[in-house]
Every structure is written in C-alpha cells, then in structure tokens.
Scaffold this active site. Structure first.
Site, PDB file in Angstrom:
ATOM      1  N   SER A   1      18.379 -17.962 -54.851  1.00 10.32           N
ATOM      2  CA  SER A   1      18.245 -18.938 -55.939  1.00 10.32           C
ATOM      3  C   SER A   1      19.367 -19.967 -55.973  1.00 10.32           C
ATOM      4  O   SER A   1      19.239 -20.985 -56.659  1.00 10.32           O
ATOM      5  CB  SER A   1      18.188 -18.208 -57.289  1.00 10.32           C
ATOM      6  OG  SER A   1      17.001 -17.463 -57.390  1.00 10.32           O
TER       7      SER A   1
ATOM      8  N   GLU B   1      42.095   2.172 -21.623  1.00 16.12           N
ATOM      9  CA  GLU B   1      40.917   1.316 -21.724  1.00 16.12           C
ATOM     10  C   GLU B   1      39.926   1.467 -20.578  1.00 16.12           C
ATOM     11  O   GLU B   1      38.722   1.350 -20.792  1.00 16.12           O
ATOM     12  CB  GLU B   1      41.370  -0.155 -21.825  1.00 16.12           C
ATOM     13  CG  GLU B   1      42.178  -0.474 -23.064  1.00 16.12           C
ATOM     14  CD  GLU B   1      41.402  -0.242 -24.342  1.00 16.12           C
ATOM     15  OE1 GLU B   1      40.191  -0.525 -24.367  1.00 16.12           O
ATOM     16  OE2 GLU B   1      42.015   0.239 -25.314  1.00 16.12           O
TER      17      GLU B   1
END
Length: 765
Positions: free
Chosen positions: A403, A136
């Site tokens: 809608s 990492e």
C-alpha cells in the site's frame, strides 16, 4: 478396318497391370532384403548380449549418460551468462581503486583493487598461506576449481549435524563469488559460481588465484584483503604477522563479522584455535609448533568505534564506476554524502528492532535509507549484518511495496480532476476476473480520498487507478526515474517490485514540493594530485519542477493524515510534522514505511530474504517504529523547514521567533540573549536543565580570578563585589523590541537546495 483402329487404340493405353506388378515386386524385394539385413544385424549383436546383474548395470549406465547429458545442457544454460560476465571483468588492470571520504572530508573506507596495499604472494608468510589452505581448501592444488570430494564431505557433515557446520566451496569458488557474483543465496548463483571457478582455473595459475583471493576477501572492519586487515587489526604489514595472528586472520574468511576480534575477541580466539588444529590435522605443522600460538593468542590494536558504512560504500563504489566510465583515471578519492552520525543512528534503530522482535514475529532482515530533499543520501543500512551478507537490500532488493505505492496513484488522481475531498465508495470493483479486498475484509461505504488514503482502503485505490488511468500512473513514475514497472490490474496495490532506494527517492519528490530528485552518493571525485574529475553541483543538470507544487501540497496534507489519524500513527513526531505511507504486501512478506519531514526523507523495509511470510507484521508496526526512532535521533535542531502544503509546527514557530529575537538581541549589547524555550530542547531532561541552571548561577557568583603577579597581600583581601541582579526570564516566544519573527523556511525551496539543513544549523545564542 474397325479392328485395326481398335488395336492401335489399345496399344496407346497405360498398362496398369504391369505397373502394379512392378510395385509389388519392388516392395517384396525391399522387405526381403531388410529382413535379411536385420537378421544379420541381430545375429551380430546377439554375441554381446548380457543378462542378469550386468545388464542392469549397463542399463543404469546408459540412462545415467542420457540424463547427465541433459543436465549438462541445463547447467551450460546457467553458465553461459556467467562466462560472459567473467570475460568482461577478466582484465584486472581496468578496475578502480577508490578512497572514500564522508561529507565532512574524513576517510571512511576504500573499495576496488587496492594497489597500494597489495603484497606479492612470495612475501606473504608461509604460515598465513598454510593456515588459509588448512581451513578453507586443503585440496586447492589438486582440484580443477570445484572440490567434488570436499563438497560431498561437507554435505555429509552438515546432514549429520543437522546444521551448516562446513562449507563446500573451494577457494576458487569463493573468489568467483567475490569477483563476479552477488552474495544472494540461490541455486542459480551456486551453479554460476561453480562454472566461473572452472573458467578461472583455465585462465589463471594456482598462485595467481591464491593471490587474488588474499587481495579480495572481506575480513571485517571495512578491510578487503589480508594486507588491509593486518594493518587494521594488528597495526603491521601482512609480511610481519605471527602464527597466532595469521590463524586469527584465516579464521575470519568464513564469517568476518562473527569472528572479527574488535567485535568478539573470545569468539575470534576460539576460531583461531580451530585454525591451528586444522593446520595440525592437515600435516602442515606439529602440535608442538602451534603450542606457542595457543598459549599466546594474537592481540589487536584498540581502535574505539570501528563501524564503517559498508553497504553505503558498496553503492558509492558502483556510482563512481558509473560516473567515471570511459575515463582514464582509476585511482581516485571520492567525497560522499554519508553522515556517520545518521548512519549509526539508522543501524542502531534497525538492528535493535530485528533483535528485539524478529524472532517472535518471524522476520530476520531489513533495510533503511535516509536522504535530504535534494537526494543526498545521508544513511544507508542494507541489512542487519554486512559480514553475514553483503547483499545490499537498499539498492538491489526488489520487493513489493504494498500500500505504500498508493502515494503515486493518488498523485495521478489529483492531477486528473480529483481532490482530497472527492468522495468515492468503498465497494466492489473488478479488473478482469480479479477484484481487490480490504485489509479488514469488509467495505466502509462512501468516504473522502483523504480518509481513504489514511485508512489505506484498497478498493478506492484500485478505482482511482482505473479511472485516472494506469498508463498515467506509470508515466508519472517515469518522471521520477522509475521505469521498470508493468501495467497490471493490481498496480495500485504495489504488486511490482521496487528497491527501497528508488521508492524513497520517489517520496522525496513529494517532500521537495514536486522538484526532481535523483538519489546520489558522490559529491566530488578527485585524482590523487587533486584534479577534480567530477563535482555534483557543477556537472549535474539543474533540477526541474516535474509536478505542480499545488498538487504536491494537496497530496502532502493527505499523507500527513496517514500519520495523524491513519495507519502510520507510530511515525508521529512531537517536535515537527511528518507525513508518509505504510505498506504491507500479500501474505505479510514485506512491510514498509516511507515518510518525510521538512528535512529528511526516510524509507524502512523489513522482511525475509527468502520471501517467507512474517507473523502479521504490517507497515504501521515495526517499520514505522524504526522510522520514528531514527528520525528522533537524526534531527539535531528545531529549525526544521515546513513540509510543502502544511502549516508550520508550533515548535518551529517558537524556534523561528527565538532566532529572530536572538539576532536582534545580539545586535544590542544592552539586552540579554534570549535562551531557547525549554520545551523546544527535546534532548534535555528537566533534571538536566535544572542542574545546568544551578551550575550557571554558581559560576556567575564565583569570585573573579586574579593573576598571581597582581594578587594583593593576604592581609588585604579584596572587598566582595555586590551580586548582580538576575535578568528577568524571556517569554518562550517573545521577540525583542523592534524584531520580527523569522519566516519559516519551506522544504523544497530552490534557495535552500545547495546546503543541507544540518550544515545550516543555528549556533546557540
């Protein structure tokens, strides 16, 4: 005498010539001195004059300094709000530690700072730390929070591979994202992440940051932190993990779902091999030292179905913090409303649709939330993959409802003189310089409001909002708890963003007959010793009737027409009535279906996180299909309450009659129990039913077993008993003599609010 007077008068006049000459002399003197000063200034700096290539470098440096200063000011504008957030959360002792239970009391996960699972950094194995750093952030102990060299290296590698193969975020940046920021992908978040990383570096030591990272990282399976992950995957503490197991855990920091061993063991072991290679490349171990780990990969503990409702737990954790704000107890147990069976059904329905149709129709994510009529959330699917993105689209994604917003507009219209049979013209209408168009592109002339809602006619919805008043529409929404919308010309067409959670909660008011509905996740919160800190039934105020039931009943008949003869036919159910509304935003960026039965209210949204258009996906297509698939799995009984305003469904009529007959027959031992009508058992095929009937007959015909101590001698076999005659089959909807058909329960009735329909499911007689 005259000359004397004239002379004295002249002495009193202003001598303009003297003044003019003084001004001229002063300006000349000033200009001369400035010219001499400028000549000296220029002569001094001419000594430093550079020409050619050095001058170009100097100009470049000056311009870079100027632009860099401006960019720094812009970045600070992004960072200051983040610093405020970080300062508010920097005291980790104030954080909560929560154990969550499902609606039935089974433990389903934990959130917060898990103090009981925390292991000191000096007790975490050295190979676990080295595996994490090698994979990492190899320069973790050298950079100031942002690894500039690592970032540029990752950018170059990604550009060369034409894909994201390396991440440029340091461990501190990842910690900043996990602690303070949302998982959304945006430039603004990356800037905040970098500044908070620098902030953390100045407030914590490197070992403290690494310890926080080990405690906070999500590693799949609902596990936060390396200790919880080690217990979950290997059944042991992180103190005891081997090199192979440490490599597997470290490989999951990047993509916990993709590399989780209980999901894809092959990918997890391949990733662990990459971690071991990284450790060799970083100089932490030799190839000989990792050889044994390569040859003997980690083995995991079998746990069967390991799915956890992570999106729901994140939202429930937010609710716990809100409910306990200001209280001293931070280590608690919370019983939630989630039903893991419904949660699994929702995840399956949504993810299967995305996998099957997403690539061809250009949508890669979605959301689903389902609740009962009192707001108890039973299922929440905040995205297709929690490991890939922890951003909860149900509770935090504001998307245009299109809608599907028209339900609120028609509610306001029905309260202001209109009825389902009122007639309006589908024609041109304008608001300022804007005028709406229908999905089909043309106009259909005069029609009733019922048909206009069923066919989702835009022009009539806009006319209703203008005639009834957009202020009144917003006022009705405020009664439902939705207060952030703004008054616009296209309000009726859903141009304001709403979350699926609040949108579904709004439609729950319709399903509940106009009763107030607030979606909730927490039933009860207790301390570890058992003290009740919060109880929903005890501490929440009684629900109010915020809309007239008669108006809601009219609206529900119109929403049913959407499903039976309008744009939502894909959501029609064959065993109960359903009602709802489809929604599609402009450029096909969002597609919705929000609908309900007498038991559940469910909302479905599909789209893309980056707001890119889909390939003509409408609310009546995949969202309605996902809704129907989920609802068919969710209802486990035909004894479903009737939607307010609708007639009982024939299946519910038959089920009501059967239950009434069953009760009457149970009271009389002489009458056989009425079996459920075959067509009401929707989860059983004809072949299965025949097989069970055959098996039942064989069991009835089987000889009664006799205990060994009372068994007769072999020569004295008991005489066979005469076969009992089969009882005649009962009519599908007949009732026992003297029994009346049970009245069908009504959705939204006050008497049925305290318990969910699944809790009151009838026991088969």
């Amino acid at each position: 005498m005259r000359d004397i007077l004239q002379g004295s008068r002249r002495t009193k006049l202003v001598d303009w010539r003297k003044i003019d000459s003084s001004i001229d002399a002063g300006l000349y003197t000033t200009w001369t001195r400035f010219r001499d000063w400028w000549a000296g200034y220029s002569s001094f700096f001419n000594r430093f004059e550079i020409k050619g290539f050095p001058r170009a470098l100097n100009e470049l440096a000056c311009e870079s300094l100027t632009l860099g200063t401006g960019a720094l000011l812009v970045l600070l504008a992004f960072a200051l709000p983040s610093f405020e957030v970080a300062q508010g959360k920097i005291n980790l002792s104030d954080e909560y530690s929560v154990t969550f239970l499902d609606r039935y009391g089974n433990e389903i996960g934990k959130r917060g700072l898990l103090r009981d699972d925390s292991v000191p950094l000096n007790q975490i194995p050295d190979h676990m730390i080295k595996a994490t750093l090698a994979t990492e952030d190899r320069r973790f102990f050298e950079h100031f929070g942002v690894d500039i060299m690592g970032t540029f290296r990752a950018m170059a590698e990604n550009a060369r591979s034409d894909a994201v193969v390396q991440g440029g975020s340091s461990i501190t940046q990842q910690l900043a994202k996990n602690m303070f920021l949302s998982p959304e992908r945006s430039l603004g978040r990356k800037v905040k992440e970098a500044f908070i990383a620098v902030y953390l570096e100045n407030h914590y030591t490197k070992p403290e940051l690494l310890k926080l990272y080990f405690d906070r990282a999500y590693l799949g399976g609902g596990s936060y932190g390396v200790e919880a992950a080690a217990q979950y995957y290997f059944g042991k503490s992180i103190r005891e993990v081997t090199l192979a197991e440490a490599a597997m855990l470290s490989g999951m920091f990047k993509a916990p779902t993709r590399y989780a061993p209980h999901i894809n063991i092959a990918a997890s072991r391949a990733r662990a091999n990459e971690v071991l290679t990284n450790m060799v490349e970083a100089g932490y171990l030799s190839e000989g030292q990792v050889y044994g780990a390569r040859m003997n990969p980690a083995k995991i503990v079998e746990r069967g179905d390991s799915n956890t409702p992570d999106y729901f737990l994140d939202w429930a954790f937010e609710e716990v913090q809100r409910l306990l704000h200001g209280k001293q107890n931070h280590i608690v147990v919370a019983r939630t409303t989630v039903d893991l069976g419904l949660q699994k059904a929702g995840e399956t329905a949504l993810v299967d649709a995305i996998k099957q149709y997403g690539r061809s129709r250009n949508f890669n994510n979605g959301a689903l939330v389902s609740m009962e009529l009192d707001g108890a959330v039973r299922a929440m699917v905040g995205g297709k993959d929690y490991g890939e993105s922890q951003f909860n689209r149900v509770s935090h994604a504001y998307r245009q409802p299109g809608s599907s917003f028209k339900g609120y507009v028609y509610l306001t219209a029905l309260q202001n003189g209109f009825s389902p049979n009122s007639v309006l013209s589908d024609g041109y209408v304008s608001c300022g310089r804007w005028s709406p168009k229908n999905y089909s592109g043309g106009f259909r002339g005069r029609m009733t409001l019922r048909m206009a809602l069923a066919k989702s006619i835009n022009t009539i919805a806009v006319k209703l909002s203008l005639q009834a008043g957009r202020e009144k529409v917003l006022a009705d929404l405020a009664k439902m708890g939705i207060t952030h919308l703004k008054k616009t010309c296209s309000l009726a067409l859903g141009d304001n963003g709403m979350t699926p959670l609040e949108h579904t909660g709004g439609y729950a008011v319709f399903a509940a007959g106009g009763l107030e509905v607030r979606p909730y996740a927490i039933e009860e919160i207790r301390t570890l010793p058992g003290e009740v800190l919060y109880n929903h039934e005890r501490d929440e105020p009684p629900r109010k009737q915020i809309f007239e039931r008669k108006v809601i009943e009219q609206l529900n008949t119109m929403l049913q027409a959407v499903v039976t003869e309008g744009t939502g036919k894909a959501a029609k159910l064959d065993y109960t009535h359903s009602a709802g509304k489809t929604g599609t935003s402009s450029a096909y960026r969002d597609a919705w279906f929000i609908g309900f039965t007498g038991q559940y209210v469910t909302g479905v949204w599909v789209g893309n996180d980056d707001f890119t258009p889909m390939s003509r996906v409408t609310g009546g297509s995949y969202p309605a299909q996902v809704w129907g698939t989920y609802m068919k799995a969710a209802h486990d009984t035909d004894n479903i309450p009737t939607i307010p305003g609708l007639e009982p469904h024939p299946i519910q009529v038959a089920e009501s009659a059967r239950l009434a007959a069953a009760r009457a027959q149970t009271a009389s031992t002489e009458t056989p129990v009425v079996a459920p009508p075959p067509e009401s058992v929707k989860d059983m095929t004809t072949a299965t039913r025949k097989a069970l009937e055959t098996l039942s007959g064989l069991l009835k015909d089987a000889r009664t077993l006799i205990p060994s101590d009372a068994r007769p001698d072999r020569a004295e076999a008991p005489a066979p008993k005469p076969r009992a005659e089969a009882a005649p089959k009962a009519s599908l909807v007949s009732t026992a003599p003297g029994a009346e058909a049970e009245p069908l329960p009504q959705a939204g009735a006050q008497s049925a609010q305290s318990a969910g329909p699944r809790d009151n499911a009838p026991v088969p007689q």
